[in-house]
Design an enzyme around this catalytic site. Structure first.
Site, mmCIF file in Angstrom:
data_model
loop_
_atom_site.group_PDB
_atom_site.id
_atom_site.type_symbol
_atom_site.label_atom_id
_atom_site.label_comp_id
_atom_site.label_asym_id
_atom_site.label_seq_id
_atom_site.Cartn_x
_atom_site.Cartn_y
_atom_site.Cartn_z
ATOM 1 C CD GLN A 103 10.609 -0.619 25.535
ATOM 2 O OE1 GLN A 103 11.723 -1.981 24.973
ATOM 3 N NE2 GLN A 103 9.731 -1.623 26.392
ATOM 4 C CG HIS A 123 12.731 2.066 29.799
ATOM 5 N ND1 HIS A 123 13.191 1.004 29.470
ATOM 6 C CD2 HIS A 123 11.275 2.543 29.536
ATOM 7 C CE1 HIS A 123 12.134 0.039 29.449
ATOM 8 N NE2 HIS A 123 10.507 0.878 29.447
ATOM 9 C CG ASN A 222 11.537 -9.686 19.195
ATOM 10 O OD1 ASN A 222 13.485 -8.711 19.765
ATOM 11 N ND2 ASN A 222 10.863 -10.110 19.817
#
Ligand SMILES: [Zn+2]
Length: 257
Positions: A103, A123, A222
């Site tokens: 992304q 993106h 994460n």
């Protein structure tokens, strides 16, 4: 933590087609700010000026857009890939990486050594500028030079069309080839690793689900909770770059035995 790192390393060793999905969390560790966070670049601008429709329809929005885009580009152009980026490039060298879906628009995966054909930029990229009429692509630095000299709404030198960084703006549709390919690869992999994304925006949130449904294992690395934690096989919480670095070290140690 040590146990989880070993488990992920073992999964990597036993997998043949790994898809890695990367979000903004990895690049913040390279000093690139998350532009959408409070206090970030975007706070200083009117969100209206970021909409693609406004970029197309009026020159003053375009000038503001380029002003904002220049500020973002300045923050990312000299950034260096971190341990996490290098670990993903290492996966490619080991022949384990089917593809990398990102992304991020900062080009750091290429600086780390991943090859063009293995990276799907969902993106787009801030490293290039594209003409919206004839699709001609330009090196970003060349266009930034024109802007620095006062050309605040640059036009294509071939056809006179509007120039815009090759990123996907609000109101602009996702790139067709990359999105379709990302779904296809997600459905065909045997291990799907999410790095630095909370998986809340579409289509990011769907891809781990598609992979899992097709029988792949799901690993999430994460700092915060993600929307797919409930279906993950292994969750490693913390700094994505450091963790990926440690995992790859483990993979290489085991591979060498
Ligand atoms: Zn053109």
């Amino acid at each position: 933590m040590e146990d989880k790192i070993r488990e992920v390393a073992q999964l990597i060793m036993g997998s043949k087609r790994i898809v890695v999905f990367v979000g903004a969390g990895l690049s913040t560790e390279s000093g690139i700010p998350d532009f959408r966070s409070p206090g970030g670049v975007w706070d200083k601008y009117d969100p209206e000026d970021f909409y693609f429709q406004n970029f197309l329809s009026n020159g003053s929005s375009r000038k503001k857009y380029w002003q904002m885009a220049t500020e973002m580009y300045d923050a990312m152009k000299d950034a260096k890939p971190n341990t996490g980026h290098l670990a993903i490039a290492e996966l490619e060298k080991l022949g384990k990486l089917d593809c990398l879906i990102t992304q991020n628009i900062d080009g750091l995966h290429f600086k780390a050594g991943n090859s063009e054909e293995n990276v799907l930029e969902l993106h787009g990229t801030a490293m290039h500028v594209a003409c919206l009429s004839c699709q001609k692509r330009f090196d970003r630095d060349a266009i930034q030079e024109r802007i620095a000299k006062g050309d605040r709404d640059p036009a294509c030198d071939s056809c006179g069309g509007l120039l815009k960084p090759a990123t996907i703006s609000f109101g602009q549709s996702m790139p067709e080839r990359e999105t379709a390919e990302a779904y296809k690869r997600s459905a065909a992999c045997d291990l799907f690793i999410v790095i630095g994304s909370s998986l809340v925006v579409h289509p990011a949130a769907q891809m781990p689900v598609v992979a899992k449904r097709s029988g792949a294992k799901l690993v999430i690395v994460n700092r915060d909770e993600t929307a797919c934690d409930d279906i993950a096989d292994i969750i490693v919480s913390g700094q994505a770059g450091q963790i990926m670095g440690a995992i790859l070290e483990k993979v290489k140690t085991v591979a060498a035995v």
